[in-house]
Structure formats: C-alpha cells, structure tokens
Write a protein that holds these residues in place. Sequence first.
Motif, PDB file in Angstrom:
ATOM      1  N   ARG A 244     -19.750 -10.227  37.719  1.00 20.64           N
ATOM      2  CA  ARG A 244     -19.908  -9.108  38.682  1.00 20.64           C
ATOM      3  C   ARG A 244     -18.490  -8.975  39.510  1.00 20.64           C
ATOM      4  O   ARG A 244     -18.003  -7.909  39.725  1.00 20.64           O
ATOM      5  CB  ARG A 244     -20.968  -9.223  39.364  1.00 20.64           C
ATOM      6  N   ALA A 245     -18.374 -10.091  40.132  1.00 18.30           N
ATOM      7  CA  ALA A 245     -17.031 -10.178  40.968  1.00 18.30           C
ATOM      8  C   ALA A 245     -15.761  -9.597  40.376  1.00 18.30           C
ATOM      9  O   ALA A 245     -15.037  -8.785  40.697  1.00 18.30           O
ATOM     10  CB  ALA A 245     -16.782 -11.430  41.797  1.00 18.30           C
ATOM     11  N   ALA A 246     -15.890 -10.242  39.071  1.00 20.44           N
ATOM     12  CA  ALA A 246     -14.466  -9.618  38.568  1.00 20.44           C
ATOM     13  C   ALA A 246     -14.481  -8.232  37.961  1.00 20.44           C
ATOM     14  O   ALA A 246     -13.349  -7.517  37.858  1.00 20.44           O
ATOM     15  CB  ALA A 246     -14.554 -10.378  37.021  1.00 20.44           C
ATOM     16  N   GLN A 247     -15.692  -7.813  37.657  1.00 27.32           N
ATOM     17  CA  GLN A 247     -15.905  -6.390  37.362  1.00 27.32           C
ATOM     18  C   GLN A 247     -15.565  -5.543  38.668  1.00 27.32           C
ATOM     19  O   GLN A 247     -14.710  -4.429  38.657  1.00 27.32           O
ATOM     20  CB  GLN A 247     -17.015  -5.911  36.713  1.00 27.32           C
ATOM     21  N   SER A 248     -16.016  -6.157  39.827  1.00 30.86           N
ATOM     22  CA  SER A 248     -15.734  -5.491  41.147  1.00 30.86           C
ATOM     23  C   SER A 248     -14.151  -5.447  41.404  1.00 30.86           C
ATOM     24  O   SER A 248     -13.536  -4.439  41.920  1.00 30.86           O
ATOM     25  CB  SER A 248     -16.473  -5.917  42.265  1.00 30.86           C
ATOM     26  N   ALA A 249     -13.693  -6.562  41.140  1.00 36.91           N
ATOM     27  CA  ALA A 249     -12.283  -6.657  41.196  1.00 36.91           C
ATOM     28  C   ALA A 249     -11.360  -5.855  40.458  1.00 36.91           C
ATOM     29  O   ALA A 249     -10.454  -5.078  40.813  1.00 36.91           O
ATOM     30  CB  ALA A 249     -11.828  -8.084  41.068  1.00 36.91           C
ATOM     31  N   ASN A 250     -11.791  -5.588  39.136  1.00 41.94           N
ATOM     32  CA  ASN A 250     -11.265  -4.816  38.290  1.00 41.94           C
ATOM     33  C   ASN A 250     -11.258  -3.142  38.776  1.00 41.94           C
ATOM     34  O   ASN A 250     -10.316  -2.421  38.653  1.00 41.94           O
ATOM     35  CB  ASN A 250     -11.765  -4.738  36.966  1.00 41.94           C
ATOM     36  N   ALA A 251     -12.525  -2.918  39.366  1.00 42.50           N
ATOM     37  CA  ALA A 251     -12.920  -1.627  39.925  1.00 42.50           C
ATOM     38  C   ALA A 251     -11.860  -1.114  41.031  1.00 42.50           C
ATOM     39  O   ALA A 251     -11.096  -0.239  41.066  1.00 42.50           O
ATOM     40  CB  ALA A 251     -14.224  -1.388  40.356  1.00 42.50           C
ATOM     41  N   ILE A 252     -11.760  -2.032  41.827  1.00 40.54           N
ATOM     42  CA  ILE A 252     -10.841  -2.203  43.203  1.00 40.54           C
ATOM     43  C   ILE A 252      -9.303  -2.032  42.562  1.00 40.54           C
ATOM     44  O   ILE A 252      -8.724  -1.227  43.154  1.00 40.54           O
ATOM     45  CB  ILE A 252     -11.116  -3.205  43.865  1.00 40.54           C
ATOM     46  N   THR A 253      -8.856  -2.716  41.705  1.00 39.52           N
ATOM     47  CA  THR A 253      -7.703  -2.677  41.204  1.00 39.52           C
ATOM     48  C   THR A 253      -7.505  -1.346  40.732  1.00 39.52           C
ATOM     49  O   THR A 253      -6.316  -0.727  40.779  1.00 39.52           O
ATOM     50  CB  THR A 253      -7.481  -3.865  40.182  1.00 39.52           C
ATOM     51  N   ALA A 254      -8.457  -0.803  39.894  1.00 38.24           N
ATOM     52  CA  ALA A 254      -8.151   0.474  39.205  1.00 38.24           C
ATOM     53  C   ALA A 254      -8.187   1.431  40.394  1.00 38.24           C
ATOM     54  O   ALA A 254      -7.242   2.529  40.400  1.00 38.24           O
ATOM     55  CB  ALA A 254      -9.500   0.707  38.394  1.00 38.24           C
TER      56      ALA A 254
END
Length: 327
Positions: A244-254
């Motif tokens: 989930r943290a990785a997904q959030s980080a991906n969203a933030i990066t996007a």
Amino acid sequence: MEATDTRRKITVGIFIFIGLLIFVLGVFTLGSQKKAFVKSFLVKVVFDDIQGLKAGDNVWFSGVKIGTIKKIQFYGTSQVEVTMNIEENAHQYIRKDAAASIGSDGLIGNKIIVIDGGNPKVPAIEDGDRIRVNKTLSTDEMMKTLQVNNRNLVDITTDFKTISSNLASGKGTAGALLSDEEMAGNIKSIVANLQSTTIATNKMAAELRTFSHSLNNKQGLVNNLVSDTVIFNRLKSSSYDFQRAAQSANAITANLNTASAKLNDTNAPAGLLLNDQQTTEQLRRIIENLESSSYNLNEDLKALQSNFLFRGYFKRKAREAGDQNKK
C-alpha cells in the motif's frame, strides 16, 4: 638212428605246438583289443570332413573306448559316412539324440570319434541308426586359430616395442610426461591445487551442513518463519502495508509528475509565472507598487494620529490595547 628221428620229431612237434599256441593267443589278444569277439551293434554318422579317420580307429564315450570304426564310404555329393561297431554293453547309454564329433587321442595322437550320450529321457539308439554330428572345432581349425593368434601376438609385441621406445625417447605426450621435468613439476602443482581445492570443498560442505542444521533449529528465525503462523501473518500484514505504501508513493509520484508538467505549461497560472518573463516583470512591478503604497499608507496613518480630529481615537485604542496586555 630211430631214436634220433623220434627225438627230432618230438622236438619239431613241440615247437609247432608252441607256435600254434602263440598264434592262438595272439589272435585272441588282437581280437580282444579290436573287440572282435564282443557282441556289438552298428551306428552310422555322416561327416563333411573326417580329418584323416580310417577304419579301425577307436570310438570313445565318456573317456571310455566302446568300439571301433568298421567302414568308411562316401555319402551324397561330398560327405563321408562312417560306420561304427559299438559294444552292446554301451547300448543303454547312447540315445537317439546322441551326437558324434571327431577328436584325437592326445594332442597329436590318432583320430577318434567321441560320442555324446544325449538326453536320458530319449529312447536308446537301435542297431543301424544314424546319429547327428556335433559341430566342434577340429584340431586343424584350432591350429589355424593359434597361428592367427600368434601373428596377432607378434603384431602386438611389435607395437608395444615401438610404444616403449617412444616413451623412452620422450616422444608424444606420455613420453613427455615421463621425461620432461618441467611438465612433471606442472602436474605436481596441478595435483597440489586439486588437493587444496578438495580440502576447501570439504570445508565448505561442512559449513553448509552446519548452516543447514542451524536452519533446522526450532529456535531459529527460519524455522519460526516457516512454522510460526503468528510471525508469518505479521510478515504477511507488513508485506501488504509495504504494498500500500508503494502504491501511495506511486500515486504521489504521479501527482508530482502532473504538477511538474503543469509548472512547465505556460497556459497554467503557475507555469505562466515560472516561464513567462513578461508576466514575471509585471508581478515584480505590482509588488513594488504594493510596497510603495504600503509605505505611503503607513505615513498617512502617522499623519492621522497627529491630527487633532483623530488623536483621541488613537489614544483610546492604545489604552484598550494596554489593558488587554495586562490581562
């Protein structure tokens, strides 16, 4: 005179009697050797090659002489039929499936016929029966084979002599191994390296065994990870949290990528401020004007405070502010 003639006649008679006795004994002796006075029966066999057999030669069975060859004659186009006289007392041991072969009495002795008795379950042979031939190597064939083997042995000996000469002179790889000291030293070095490698391999294997034992230890981490469901579930939950943290980080990066793209876009306000020099200059002038207006406003307020019309108002405000600070 008459006595002398009588004595001579008696002597001659005695010699004649002795001669006849010797003759009869000789006949009986030869007859017993040739089995002439023994009851016998006839057996025939057809050979492709009789290898020098002749009438009168012996017939053997299990190493025992049981008869003689009576007659030899041609049979068919190129075969030879041999008729044998077999003693009657050997009749019961020879079966209809018996086989005959040609042998010799010793290595260079007379030729003989050797009979193999056959299967005991088969009926006994009868007078006049023809038995089969047992195909075996003849003495001539054996001698030919020995000659071939002797030639091969001579060739092998010659080759071995050549090989040994090359080894002694140091020719070839094997000769170099025997005579080249440098190569021998290299081989010794290789063997020493192999030994050290073997020792290191054994040490590594021992360490791997120790490590595997530690993995199998019930108190160890790996065993707990494998067998303890609580720890496994915690690790599983942590893995989900990391995902989930990785997904959030991906969203933030996007989002950052999108914002960065907008900052580079001159149609967006932020992009216009960052990239349009004219707009930037206008904003700078506006800020300068605002600073100048603020300064002028402060000067006007100071002037108002000095004016008698607003002096009482500003004093009252100052007292109220002082009271608020005391509280």
